[in-house]
Design an enzyme around this catalytic site. Sequence first.
Site, PDB file in Angstrom:
ATOM      1  N   ARG A 103      59.898 -44.278  69.026  1.00 25.15           N
ATOM      2  CA  ARG A 103      59.514 -45.032  67.838  1.00 25.15           C
ATOM      3  C   ARG A 103      60.620 -44.885  66.797  1.00 25.15           C
ATOM      4  NH1 ARG A 103      54.552 -43.729  63.524  1.00 25.15           N
ATOM      5  NH2 ARG A 103      54.703 -45.722  62.416  1.00 25.15           N
ATOM      6  N   HIS A 104      60.680 -45.828  65.871  1.00 25.75           N
ATOM      7  CA  HIS A 104      61.610 -45.691  64.753  1.00 25.75           C
ATOM      8  C   HIS A 104      61.259 -44.462  63.919  1.00 25.75           C
ATOM      9  CE1 HIS A 104      58.441 -46.979  62.062  1.00 25.75           C
ATOM     10  NE2 HIS A 104      58.198 -47.993  62.883  1.00 25.75           N
ATOM     11  N   ARG A 141      59.635 -44.035  57.519  1.00 22.29           N
ATOM     12  CA  ARG A 141      59.899 -45.280  56.799  1.00 22.29           C
ATOM     13  C   ARG A 141      59.057 -45.403  55.532  1.00 22.29           C
ATOM     14  NH1 ARG A 141      55.666 -48.889  57.315  1.00 22.29           N
ATOM     15  NH2 ARG A 141      54.355 -48.811  59.200  1.00 22.29           N
ATOM     16  N   SER A 161      54.927 -50.724  54.759  1.00 18.55           N
ATOM     17  CA  SER A 161      55.226 -52.130  55.013  1.00 18.55           C
ATOM     18  C   SER A 161      54.993 -52.939  53.739  1.00 18.55           C
ATOM     19  CB  SER A 161      54.334 -52.663  56.127  1.00 18.55           C
ATOM     20  OG  SER A 161      52.974 -52.668  55.702  1.00 18.55           O
ATOM     21  N   ARG A 221      64.316 -51.676  61.275  1.00 16.17           N
ATOM     22  CA  ARG A 221      64.168 -50.217  61.224  1.00 16.17           C
ATOM     23  C   ARG A 221      64.276 -49.588  62.608  1.00 16.17           C
ATOM     24  NH1 ARG A 221      59.187 -52.330  59.780  1.00 16.17           N
ATOM     25  NH2 ARG A 221      57.416 -51.920  61.166  1.00 16.17           N
ATOM     26  N   LYS A 255      42.863 -46.871  65.960  1.00 16.58           N
ATOM     27  CA  LYS A 255      43.998 -47.022  66.868  1.00 16.58           C
ATOM     28  C   LYS A 255      43.567 -46.967  68.332  1.00 16.58           C
ATOM     29  CE  LYS A 255      46.954 -47.357  63.538  1.00 16.58           C
ATOM     30  NZ  LYS A 255      47.613 -48.663  63.259  1.00 16.58           N
ATOM     31  N   HIS A 277      58.211 -49.708  68.545  1.00 14.84           N
ATOM     32  CA  HIS A 277      57.265 -49.338  67.492  1.00 14.84           C
ATOM     33  C   HIS A 277      56.185 -48.397  68.017  1.00 14.84           C
ATOM     34  CE1 HIS A 277      58.776 -52.488  64.741  1.00 14.84           C
ATOM     35  NE2 HIS A 277      58.907 -53.224  65.833  1.00 14.84           N
ATOM     36  N   ASP A 278      55.416 -47.829  67.085  1.00 16.45           N
ATOM     37  CA  ASP A 278      54.318 -46.945  67.476  1.00 16.45           C
ATOM     38  C   ASP A 278      53.300 -47.663  68.352  1.00 16.45           C
ATOM     39  OD1 ASP A 278      53.655 -48.511  65.254  1.00 16.45           O
ATOM     40  OD2 ASP A 278      52.189 -47.083  64.501  1.00 16.45           O
TER      41      ASP A 278
END
Length: 461
Positions: free
Chosen positions: A72-73, A76, A79, A169, A293, A334-335
């Site tokens: 993952r990035h 951050r 958003s 990112r 999630k 991404h996650d």
Amino acid sequence: MVSVSKLINNGLLLTSQSVFQDVATPQQASVQQYNILNFLGGSAPYIQRNGYGISTDIPAGCEIAQIQLYSRHGERYPSKSNGKSLEAIYAKFKNYNGTFKGDLSFLNDYTYFVKDQSNYAKETSPKNSEGTYAGTTNALRHGAAFRAKYGSLYKENSTLPIFTSNSNRVHETSKYFARGFLGDDYEEGKTVKFNIISEDADVGANSLTPRSACSKNKESSSSTAKKYNTTYLNAIAERLVKPNPGLNLTTSDVNNLFSWCAYEINVRGSSPFCDLFTNEEFIKNSYGNDLSKYYSNGAGNNYTRIIGSVILNSSLELLKDTENSNQVWLSFAHDTDLEIFHSALGLLEPAEDLPTSYIPFPNPYVHSSIVPQGARIYTEKLQCGNDAYVRYIINDAVVPIPKCATGPGFSCKLDDFENFVKERIGDVDFIKQCGVNSTYPSELTFYWDYKNVTYNAPLEL
């Protein structure tokens, strides 16, 4: 409220120093259970997974034959949509006619942690953040540590291929990882080649983010997580508003304050908003996020195993490919994509769906331990004598494959791993079951054709 204690190692603990009172030294205290990063749903800085005490070293008598990274990035900013919500709350604070009292008294001289709106969705760096958790710095460290461990697989004077989605990112993380891995030898186009893969639906299965092409997943929605009891948010709102009459603070606002806590840690290293909640409230909010999630990106969604099969099948094919000159495979997304991959793989899948009527202890599905910022999945191929084995290291902890961990270092024989994968996703047809447009690519090819095909999708937020 819980006072978030800072230790020498910058750990943020939901407990007071009294945890050390009945032991001779801090080393005897089991403080990891109180680390606030466990309870912020993957929005806060990277945290290592709590493993089983298995060494991550290459097992004695074995050599590393291939390594795959799916990452993952890094840390951050929130958003744009998250930022819009936080700014709306901040406007309420700024427009409040009165002096803040009680737990909110810090707001009397508080400034919003996002100084420049253009930073929304961007990775934190020493240039745009003040804390110790810069995503670019952590990616740099990760790359250097990765080279130290797996550098024997890298061929000097060769071009290192890196595969990244076209999120800015994500690409930024891959660049800093490469700088850490290559050090002074870093030179784009010469010592490293970035293959930037579009996140759009029209790339079909030839993607690091195949969820975009799964139209049926977009049609699928689960209301299961919404059954969770969130009345604790009302209690928080009442507690904060009581000494500050006239302040309009909704339960939605309160829920967003947990995110505020997380993202401000990414940017500033700490946040006064983290001190607003009790230990129980952090745990309740965290489980609500786990539910959300699990039923959207985890095994609670019937489509995630189907989508995750794309990357898992490709990973297996790479493990079986002994002819390829490259044996270091580095991929960044991404996650959501990593979590979907986990759904296909099944190492972290609960035995039963998560309940909504109570919090299970132990909680079998902690989102923050699966995909924190900077999350990483290592797939090791070990050569031990004449036999090849597979082992997973997830967020720096060895996670053995269920019923297949009798090999060196609790690894799984490659042939047995192939059978394991077939049991997990052998019945999956991504194109058909996801309703992928018939004109889109039906298989992932970029790991094998990147030398002849240009992958250079434009970067997007």
